[in-house]
Scaffold this active site. Structure first.
Site: not given
Ligand code: PEP
Ligand code: MG
Length: 756
Positions: A364, A471, A507, A605, A628-629, A639, A676
Site C-alpha cells: 500500500h 483500487r 474495481r 490474474e 502483479n498477481d 510478491r 493494469c
Molecule cells: C495486479 O495484480 O496486477 C493488480 C493490478 O492488482 P493489485 O496490484 O491491486 O493486486
Molecule cells: Mg491483483
C-alpha cells in the site's frame, strides 16, 4: 540449544559494529562446541581473498593479517567448495597452510563451514581443537546452523561498521553499504535518513543526540507516568479474577519501572545527551546481556518482563515524539515497516525517498509513494535500521538499491543520474498533449492506476485518457469501519466526475492477501491462496451490493463507469457477480434512477483465468490483466517476500506466453484486453504488450510519459517483430537485455530500468 542460538543471533544483531559482532561470535561459539579456537574469516571483495577478522584462541597479532585466496589453505577450500570441511589431523591435509603468526601448529582437529549470504560465500567460520578429537556430525550441523543464522547478522554488522567507522575502511565486503531491495517507486533520491522507530521492535530504535536534556527528561518522566497508570489500570481490571500472588506481579512491574537500574540508567543516558528512546534501547540491551548469562531459567526469563516494560515505555515515548517530529529538508524516510500514515506525516516538500525493511512494490505504501513520485525501495532486508539515522543515503528506485554513507564516487554518479532524470522528465513533460500513437497510427489509450482521492489533480493533468484501475480498497483501508453506501458514492462520484467523459474503471473490493482491513481481520496460513478479492465479496453479498449500488449511483448522468472484478478464478464467480450487479442495477432502476448499464470486466490474474480467458471474455465486456498477481501465481513467487524478489519478473517467458494466450482467446470473442499491473508501466515490457495487440495500458501516473514515448517511437509491426524474437527466448535476462537494446537503438536508453 535453540535458545542459545536465538540469543546469540540477537546479541550479534545488537552489536554496534562489525568488530564487536565478530568478537561476540567467536567468544560464544568456542565453548558451545567445546573448541580451543574459534575464528571468522571474511571475504575482502577488493582483494578477493579471505581475511582473518576475529579469533578467540589464535594470536591476536594475526587478526587482519592472515589472508587466504579462494581455494588456498583449508579456509580457502571451504570457501571454494561452499561446503563444510571436518578433519581430525588438519596439518596432514594437502591444502593445509601454516601461518607462524597464528600459533596454531598444535591444533589438529578442524571444522570449517562457509558463511553464505544471498548465495555468495562471504566468509568461513572455523573451530579447532588441540587434543585431536575430531568434531562429530552434531558439531558440524550445529556450526552450519549457526553460520546460516549469522550470515544476515554479519551483513548487518558490516553495514553498521561502515556507518559508524567510515574512516576505518574495512576492505571486507567493500560494497557492504549497497543494499538490495525491490524497486518500488522509480526515481533517485539523495538525502538524509530519518528513521521512524516502531514500538514493536525496540532493537531498531536508532541512536540520536539531543540538545535539550531537560525537555527530554520531562518527556521520559511523562512516559513513565503513563505506563505506571496503564499497569495500575490493568491490575485494577484483573483484581478478583487473579489470585493475589499473580496480582503482586503488577507491583513488581511498577517497582521495576521506577528502579535505579531501569529508569535511573535511562535518565543518566539522557543526561549524557541521548534521546529517551535510544537511552531506553541501550538500557534494555544491557539488561538482556546480564539476564542471558543467568543460570536459573526462571530468572533468565524475567528479561521478557523487562522487554514488555520497555515496549510500553517506547510506545508512550513515540506517541509523543511523532507529534513533535522534525524532518530534514531532504528526508529519506527509513523504517522496519513504513505505513501510509507515517508517510503522510512528512511534509511533501521535505520528502525525497522511502526505504522500508518490510513490504514490496505492491504494498500500500509503495502505491502511495508512486502516486507522490517519491523514489522508494521496499524489502531491504539487510538494513540495520537502528544505525542509520542521520546518515547520508541514496535511494535508487530504478534498480532497487540503497547506499548508506556512499563514497564520493558513488554520490557523483548519482548526482549525474539525478540531473539526467530531471532533464528527461522535462523532455517527457512535452509529450503531455501528444497522442499515444504508434508510428503506424495505432492509438493505445493510456490510463492511470489510482485509489487516492488526494492525487486526482496530477493524475488528471498527466495527459491520461482515463482511470484504468481505481483500487477501491484504499478508501476502505484508511477508515475504522466499512464505509456506507452514501459515503462510498461520494468517493466514487469524485473520481468519475473528475475524469468524465473519459472512462473510469472502478474495481470491486480486493482485500485479503496482503491487504488487510483493520476492522475485518482475516487470519490464514496462506493468505494469497485464501479468502481474497471476489471470494470475500461473493461470500458477503451485502458488502458487494452496497459497493455496486454506490458505484452505479455515483455514475448517474456521467456514463463513464466500468466495473472490474478482481481475483476471478472460476466462471461461476463471474456469473454470480454479474447476477448481483444486475440485481443492484434493477433495484436502482425501480427506484426511479436513470442509469446506463456499466461495462463489466474481469481481471486475469490467476493461472486458471488464463486458461479460461475465452469463457470469461464471452461473459463480460473486457479483460484486464493484473500482471502483479499473475506473475506471483504463475511463478509461485510471493510478491511481498524480499527473499525471493529476484525471481519475480513479469518479463519471465512463462508470463509473456500466458498473456499472449489471454489476448488470443479474447480476440475470438471480440473483447478488448488491457493491462493494469505494474508491467504496463515498464517501458521495455510495453514493446511486447503493443506487439501482442493489447488495446490499452493502465499504470501509475509517473510511468505514463515514458510509456507514451516508447509507443510513439515504434510501429505496431516493429513491436510484433520484437515479440516474435522474444517468444523464442527461454530466459528472463535474455528477454530484458534484448528489449533494452531495442529501446537503446531508438535513443530511449534513458528509460531503461534495471532488472527486477
Ligand atoms: C495486479 O495484480 O496486477 C493488480 C493490478 O492488482 P493489485 O496490484 O491491486 O493486486
Ligand atoms: Mg491483483
Amino acid at each position: 540449544m535453540l535458545d542459545t542460538l536465538r540469543s546469540l543471533v540477537q546479541e550479534v544483531n545488537s552489536a554496534r559494529n562489525l568488530k564487536q559482532a565478530l568478537s561476540i561470535i567467536v567468544q560464544r561459539i568456542k565453548p558451545i562446541l567445546n573448541a580451543d579456537i574459534c575464528s571468522v574469516f571474511l571475504l575482502d571483495v577488493k582483494k578477493k581473498d579471505y581475511v582473518l577478522m576475529a579469533s578467540d584462541g589464535l594470536d591476536a597479532s594475526a587478526i587482519g593479517h592472515v589472508r587466504l585466496a579462494h581455494g588456498e589453505g583449508l579456509v580457502g577450500q571451504v570457501a571454494k567448495r561452499a561446503e563444510p570441511l571436518t578433519l581430525d589431523d588438519a596439518p596432514s591435509h594437502p591444502h593445509y597452510r601454516y601461518f607462524p603468526e597464528t600459533g596454531e601448529e598444535n591444533y589438529r582437529a578442524f571444522l570449517g563451514v562457509p558463511i553464505i549470504h544471498h548465495r555468495k560465500v562471504v566468509g568461513v567460520l572455523v573451530v579447532q581443537r588441540a587434543d585431536g578429537e575430531c568434531f562429530d556430525e552434531d558439531s558440524e550441523t550445529l556450526l552450519i546452523t549457526m553460520a546460516a543464522q549469522l550470515a544476515a547478522a554479519i551483513a548487518h554488522a558490516e553495514v553498521s561498521g561502515e556507518i559508524s567507522e567510515p574512516d576505518q575502511t574495512l576492505d571486507v565486503i567493500e560494497d557492504a553499504r549497497m543494499l538490495r531491495g525491490q524497486s518500488s517507486a522509480q526515481g533517485i533520491a539523495i538525502g538524509t535518513a530519518c528513521v521512524v522507530a516502531s514500538a514493536d521492535d525496540i532493537h531498531a530504535v536508532p541512536d540520536r543526540q539531543i540538545d535539550n536534556v531537560s525537555a527530554e527528561l520531562i518527556s521520559f518522566n511523562t512516559a513513565i507516568k503513563a505506563v505506571k497508570s496503564e499497569i495500575e489500570e490493568l491490575a485494577r481490571r484483573l483484581k478478583g479474577k487473579l489470585p493475589k500472588e499473580e496480582l503482586a506481579l503488577f507491583d513488581v512491574y511498577a517497582l521495576m519501572l521506577e528502579s535505579d537500574s531501569f529508569s535511573g540508567a535511562i535518565r543518566s543516558r539522557i543526561e549524557k545527551g541521548s534521546w529517551a528512546a535510544g537511552a531506553l534501547r541501550q538500557t534494555i540491551e544491557e539488561h538482556e546481556k546480564i539476564f542471558r548469562d543467568m543460570d536459573d531459567p526462571y530468572l533468565r526469563e524475567r528479561i521478557d518482563d523487562i522487554r514488555d516494560l520497555g515496549r510500553r515505555v517506547l510506545k508512550a515515548l513515540l506517541k509523543k515524539d511523532q507529534s513533535k517530529r522534525h524532518y530534514y529538508p531532504d528526508t529519506v524516510l527509513v523504517g522496519e515497516e513504513i505505513t501510509p500514515a507515517i508517510l503522510a506525516d512528512v511534509p511533501t516538500e521535505c520528502l525525497r525517498g522511502v526505504i522500508s525493511v518490510r513490504g514490496s512494490r505492491t504494498s500500500h505504501v509503495a502505491i502511495l509513494a508512486r502516486a507522490l513520485g517519491v523514489a522508494t525501495v521496499m524489502g531491504v532486508a539487510d538494513l540495520p535500521v537502528g544505525r542509520v539515522d542521520g546518515a547520508r543515503v541514496i535511494v535508487d528506485g530504478y534498480a532497487g538499491r540503497v547506499y548508506i554513507q556512499p563514497n564520493e564516487t558513488i554520490c557523483k554518479e548519482y548526482r549525474r543520474l539525478l540531473s539526467d532524470e530531471t532533464s528527461l522528465s522535462e523532455e517527457l513533460k512535452g509529450l503531455r498533449d501528444l497522442p499515444a500513437e504508434t508510428q503506424d497510427g495505432i492509438h493505445i489509450p493510456l490510463y492511470v492506476n489510482t485509489g487516492l482521492l488526494s492525487d486526482l489533480t496530477p493524475t488528471r493533468e498527466s495527459g491520461a485518457e482515463g482511470v484504468g484501475l481505481y483500487r477501491t480498497e484504499v478508501p476502505f483501508m484508511v477508515r475504522q469501519r466499512f464505509p456506507g453506501e452514501d459515503e462510498q458514492k461520494d468517493i466514487y462520484r469524485k473520481v468519475l466526475e473528475a475524469f468524465a467523459p473519459r472512462p473510469v474503471v472502478l474495481r470491486t473490493l480486493d482485500v485479503g492477501g496482503d491487504k488487510a482491513l483493520p476492522y475485518f481481520p482475516i487470519k490464514e496460513d496462506n493468505p494469497f491462496l485464501g479468502w481474497r478479492g471476489i471470494r470475500i465479496t461473493l461470500d458477503h453479498p451485502e458488502i458487494f451490493l452496497v459497493q455496486i449500488r454506490a458505484m452505479l449511483r455515483a455514475s448517474a448522468d456521467l456514463n463513464n463507469l466500468n466495473i472490474l472484478l478482481p481475483m476471478i478464478s472460476d466462471v461461476q464467480e463471474v456469473q454470480d457477480a454479474l447476477g448481483l450487479i444486475h440485481q443492484a442495477y434493477g433495484e436502482l432502476l425501480e427506484d426511479g434512477l436513470e442509469l446506463a448499464m456499466p461495462r463489466i470486466g474481469v481481471m486475469i490474474e490467476v493461472p486458471s483465468a488464463v486458461y479460461q480467458a475465452g469463457s470469461l471474455a464471452r461473459r463480460v465486456d473486457f479483460l484486464s490483466i493484473g500482471t502483479n498477481d499473475l506473475t506471483q501465481y504463475l511463478l509461485a513467487v510471493d510478491r511481498n517476500n524480499a527473499r525471493v524478489a529476484a525471481l519475480y519478473d513479469s518479463l519471465h517467458p512463462a508470463v509473456i506466453r500466458a498473456m499472449l494466450q489471454v489476448v488470443e482467446s479474447a480476440r475470438v470473442h471480440g473483447k478488448p484486453v488491457s493491462v493494469c499491473g505494474e508491467m504496463a508501466g515498464d517501458p521495455a515490457a510495453v514493446l511486447l504488450l503493443v506487439g501482442m495487440g493489447i488495446q490499452s495500458l493502465s499504470m501509475s501516473v509517473s510511468s505514463l510519459p515514458g510509456v507514451k514515448w516508447v509507443i510513439r517511437n515504434f510501429s505496431r509491426d516493429r513491436a510484433e517483430e520484437i515479440l516474435g524474437e522474444v517468444l523464442v527466448m527461454e530466459e528472463v535476462d535474455s528477454v530484458r537485455d534484448y528489449l533494452n537494446s531495442k529501446l537503446e537503438e531508438v535513443g530511449l536508453g534513458g528509460l531503461i530500468r534495471a532488472g527486477k
